[in-house]
Design an enzyme around this catalytic site. Sequence first.
Site, PDB file in Angstrom:
ATOM      1  CD  GLU A   1       9.567  12.129  11.932  1.00 30.39           C
ATOM      2  OE1 GLU A   1       8.406  11.686  11.927  1.00 30.39           O
ATOM      3  OE2 GLU A   1      10.545  11.476  11.537  1.00 30.39           O
TER       4      GLU A   1
ATOM      5  CB  CYS B   1      12.707   8.686   9.241  1.00 26.21           C
ATOM      6  SG  CYS B   1      13.468   7.400   8.285  1.00 26.21           S
TER       7      CYS B   1
ATOM      8  CE  LYS C   1      -1.916   2.930   2.480  1.00 26.85           C
ATOM      9  NZ  LYS C   1      -1.804   4.231   1.752  1.00 26.85           N
TER      10      LYS C   1
ATOM     11  CD  GLU D   1      13.001   3.432   8.945  1.00 22.31           C
ATOM     12  OE1 GLU D   1      12.484   4.420   9.508  1.00 22.31           O
ATOM     13  OE2 GLU D   1      13.761   3.503   7.978  1.00 22.31           O
TER      14      GLU D   1
HETATM   15  N1  LIG Z   1       9.546   7.509   9.290  1.00 19.89           N
HETATM   16  C1  LIG Z   1       9.304   7.997   8.093  1.00 19.89           C
HETATM   17  O1  LIG Z   1      10.010   7.693   7.126  1.00 19.89           O
HETATM   18  C2  LIG Z   1       8.112   8.859   7.885  1.00 19.89           C
HETATM   19  C3  LIG Z   1       7.585   9.645   8.890  1.00 19.89           C
HETATM   20  N2  LIG Z   1       6.513  10.419   8.631  1.00 19.89           N
HETATM   21  C4  LIG Z   1       6.024  11.300   9.713  1.00 19.89           C
HETATM   22  O2  LIG Z   1       4.613  11.232   9.763  1.00 19.89           O
HETATM   23  C5  LIG Z   1       4.059  12.522   9.619  1.00 19.89           C
HETATM   24  C6  LIG Z   1       2.732  12.419   8.939  1.00 19.89           C
HETATM   25  O3  LIG Z   1       2.874  11.885   7.631  1.00 19.89           O
HETATM   26  P1  LIG Z   1       1.798  10.838   7.114  1.00 19.89           P
HETATM   27  O4  LIG Z   1       1.823  10.721   5.666  1.00 19.89           O
HETATM   28  O5  LIG Z   1       0.478  11.198   7.710  1.00 19.89           O
HETATM   29  O6  LIG Z   1       2.386   9.497   7.736  1.00 19.89           O
HETATM   30  P2  LIG Z   1       1.621   8.179   8.072  1.00 19.89           P
HETATM   31  O7  LIG Z   1       2.378   7.450   9.101  1.00 19.89           O
HETATM   32  O8  LIG Z   1       0.192   8.514   8.324  1.00 19.89           O
HETATM   33  O9  LIG Z   1       1.635   7.399   6.656  1.00 19.89           O
HETATM   34  C7  LIG Z   1       2.446   6.319   6.296  1.00 19.89           C
HETATM   35  C8  LIG Z   1       1.627   5.252   5.594  1.00 19.89           C
HETATM   36  O10 LIG Z   1       0.689   4.677   6.514  1.00 19.89           O
HETATM   37  C9  LIG Z   1      -0.635   4.727   5.973  1.00 19.89           C
HETATM   38  N3  LIG Z   1      -1.586   4.797   7.078  1.00 19.89           N
HETATM   39  C10 LIG Z   1      -2.114   5.899   7.662  1.00 19.89           C
HETATM   40  N4  LIG Z   1      -2.923   5.534   8.687  1.00 19.89           N
HETATM   41  C11 LIG Z   1      -2.911   4.181   8.745  1.00 19.89           C
HETATM   42  C12 LIG Z   1      -3.536   3.204   9.591  1.00 19.89           C
HETATM   43  N5  LIG Z   1      -4.321   3.555  10.596  1.00 19.89           N
HETATM   44  N6  LIG Z   1      -3.271   1.892   9.364  1.00 19.89           N
HETATM   45  C13 LIG Z   1      -2.453   1.515   8.364  1.00 19.89           C
HETATM   46  N7  LIG Z   1      -1.853   2.383   7.531  1.00 19.89           N
HETATM   47  C14 LIG Z   1      -2.059   3.704   7.719  1.00 19.89           C
HETATM   48  C15 LIG Z   1      -0.581   5.947   5.086  1.00 19.89           C
HETATM   49  O11 LIG Z   1      -1.631   5.982   4.167  1.00 19.89           O
HETATM   50  P3  LIG Z   1      -2.104   7.389   3.538  1.00 19.89           P
HETATM   51  O12 LIG Z   1      -1.020   8.377   3.747  1.00 19.89           O
HETATM   52  O13 LIG Z   1      -2.312   7.092   2.147  1.00 19.89           O
HETATM   53  O14 LIG Z   1      -3.348   7.752   4.291  1.00 19.89           O
HETATM   54  C16 LIG Z   1       0.782   5.774   4.442  1.00 19.89           C
HETATM   55  O15 LIG Z   1       0.755   4.813   3.427  1.00 19.89           O
HETATM   56  C17 LIG Z   1       5.112  13.295   8.844  1.00 19.89           C
HETATM   57  O16 LIG Z   1       4.974  14.672   9.018  1.00 19.89           O
HETATM   58  C18 LIG Z   1       6.353  12.759   9.454  1.00 19.89           C
HETATM   59  O17 LIG Z   1       6.605  13.384  10.678  1.00 19.89           O
HETATM   60  C19 LIG Z   1       5.909  10.430   7.414  1.00 19.89           C
HETATM   61  C20 LIG Z   1       6.401   9.687   6.384  1.00 19.89           C
HETATM   62  C21 LIG Z   1       7.564   8.872   6.539  1.00 19.89           C
HETATM   63  C1  LIG Z   2      20.412   2.420   1.359  1.00 25.15           C
HETATM   64  C2  LIG Z   2      20.095   3.837   1.064  1.00 25.15           C
HETATM   65  C3  LIG Z   2      18.764   4.245   1.634  1.00 25.15           C
HETATM   66  C4  LIG Z   2      18.328   5.600   1.192  1.00 25.15           C
HETATM   67  C5  LIG Z   2      16.897   5.835   1.575  1.00 25.15           C
HETATM   68  C6  LIG Z   2      16.776   6.852   2.622  1.00 25.15           C
HETATM   69  C7  LIG Z   2      15.588   6.570   3.476  1.00 25.15           C
HETATM   70  C8  LIG Z   2      15.248   7.378   4.420  1.00 25.15           C
HETATM   71  C9  LIG Z   2      14.119   7.179   5.313  1.00 25.15           C
HETATM   72  O1  LIG Z   2      13.925   6.053   5.809  1.00 25.15           O
HETATM   73  O2  LIG Z   2      13.398   8.152   5.568  1.00 25.15           O
END
Ligand SMILES: NC(=O)C1=CN([C@@H]2O[C@H](COP(=O)(O)OP(=O)(O)OC[C@H]3O[C@@H](n4cnc5c(N)ncnc54)[C@H](OP(=O)(O)O)[C@@H]3O)[C@@H](O)[C@H]2O)C=CC1
Ligand SMILES: CCCCCC/C=C/C(=O)O
Length: 496
Positions: free
Chosen positions: A399, A301, A193, A267
């Site tokens: 974050e 992240c 997804k 993660e």
């Molecule tokens: N650790 C990392 O790499 C990341 C951290 N973040 C953090 O999260 C904040 C918000 O970003 P956001 O996009 O809302 O991140 P989310 O954690 O909400 O999204 C990550 C994924 O999880 C899905 N998702 C959302 N809610 C659920 C649920 N209840 N059960 C299963 N899957 C779910 C999302 O779907 P969909 O978005 O399509 O609704 C998306 O595919 C950012 O500002 C940042 O701080 C965000 C992205 C990456």
């Molecule tokens: C092995 C190289 C990985 C680059 C991808 C960076 C990912 C960052 C993140 O998890 O937000």
Amino acid sequence: MSESSLLLPAVSSFLSSSKQLLIDGEWVDAKDGRTFATVNPATEETLVEVSRASAVDADRAVVAARHAFDEKSAWSRTSPRERSHLLWRIGDMIEERTEEFAQLESLDNGKSLASARGDVGVAAELFRYFAGWATKMEGTSIPMSVPGKEFHAYTRREAIGVVAGIVPWNFPLTMACFKVVPAITAGNTVVLKPAEQTPLTALRLGELLLEAGVPAGVVNVLPGYGDAGAALVDHAGVDKVAFTGSTEVGKKIAAGASASLKKVSLELGGKAPNIVFADADLDAAIAGAALAGYFNEGQCCVNGSRLYVQRSVFDEVVEGVAAAARAITVGDAFDPATTMGPLVSAEQHEKVMGYVRGAVADGATLSAGSPDAAADRGYFFSPTLITDVTEQMAVQTDEIFGPVITAIPFDTEDEVVAAANNTVYGLAAGVWSKDLGTAHRVGGRLRAGTVWLNTWHADDVTLPRGGYKQSGWGRELGSFGLDDYTELKTVIAELR
Ligand SMILES: NC(=O)C1=CN([C@@H]2O[C@H](COP(=O)(O)OP(=O)(O)OC[C@H]3O[C@@H](n4cnc5c(N)ncnc54)[C@H](OP(=O)(O)O)[C@@H]3O)[C@@H](O)[C@H]2O)C=CC1
Ligand SMILES: CCCCCC/C=C/C(=O)O
């Protein structure tokens, strides 16, 4: 030159028709017919309409993945050599299509083309790295002693079953591959997804996997919102959930999956401390701090968002990082001068702006950047450096996921280690010092899954990644990453 004139014919063709779900090797509409628009964050224009998966579609995809796992000619029973060759071939196919994937990624996510090309390279390398592991999932032979009897005992690594991969929008293709590649290497089948903001490269990957010969149902792609992700987490046919995203959603997933005790790898968020000692190579530390904080528009992240600088060099480092921030060219991904694209969405733009405005209202100083430097269109945000920050401010504890660095001076090693570890997160950290004793000692005291010494963002698919504390469960990549996609079976035979 307009952006559309720069697009490869393959990209224009991909975007010329609405996108569907990939279930059991077929492209299908969502059962309820719903769609959503995926938007170019540089222009705020719709790129294409995409089918929006619901819980019903999640069920269809899990049934297909289950069948592909369980059936007689199951993916898990293909020979390791066959899987290895196929994975390597896919790596080559992705590399051959670097520009196509990079353009799609830049359009959907906003990141510069150069950055997107780098991500495609990582995706290709992931397939090649894990192609090597497919034939090396070895067990061990274990001595066993029971008086008067003789046994042969050994272990084998087996696939877990159906994996739900739920991924975010910051590295859409790379994150999809972080889940899909180790999962299928080990013989699992997958329902992927992608994030609703950035579904395009996952869908293109789905096409390419079919073209390469990955059997129907082995990888299913379900663009949609969080409800589709939650349906996968709750589904009895899913054996493991592999998630990257926010700590908030990670906790929901852990809770949901615990009802049926699914395997879970998470993660999650980070707020990495980046510590510069006075004896560091300051030119390298300044360049490294800017890279640490601003890479991928700050939407990463493992970014070093909390900069701690020893007091005697604080002003020099702050001035250096502020100058580096001002030297970044913010613009459209397709402009070759661009070194930083827009943030991914209006929502993310609002969030980042809110944190910076809040910090200023609380008395912090903007040493670089301005939350009010809005463009006519697009979610652009200038790289920002904030000083006069306290440990209690939200900009320091949360974050933010934008190009925002906070800088705080420190005097002693003990003081900075305590401050650096004073967070619920533990994904990454960094230390800059020419004294290797200091660098390794402080690195050892930092509670984080990755510690960079005199560098930042040096990375490879061979290295395990993951978090301490609320930054996650488990490790991705490297051999440790493969273990997380297998069950360990112990076999005991009595020799008569
Ligand atoms: N650790 C990392 O790499 C990341 C951290 N973040 C953090 O999260 C904040 C918000 O970003 P956001 O996009 O809302 O991140 P989310 O954690 O909400 O999204 C990550 C994924 O999880 C899905 N998702 C959302 N809610 C659920 C649920 N209840 N059960 C299963 N899957 C779910 C999302 O779907 P969909 O978005 O399509 O609704 C998306 O595919 C950012 O500002 C940042 O701080 C965000 C992205 C990456
Ligand atoms: C092995 C190289 C990985 C680059 C991808 C960076 C990912 C960052 C993140 O998890 O937000």
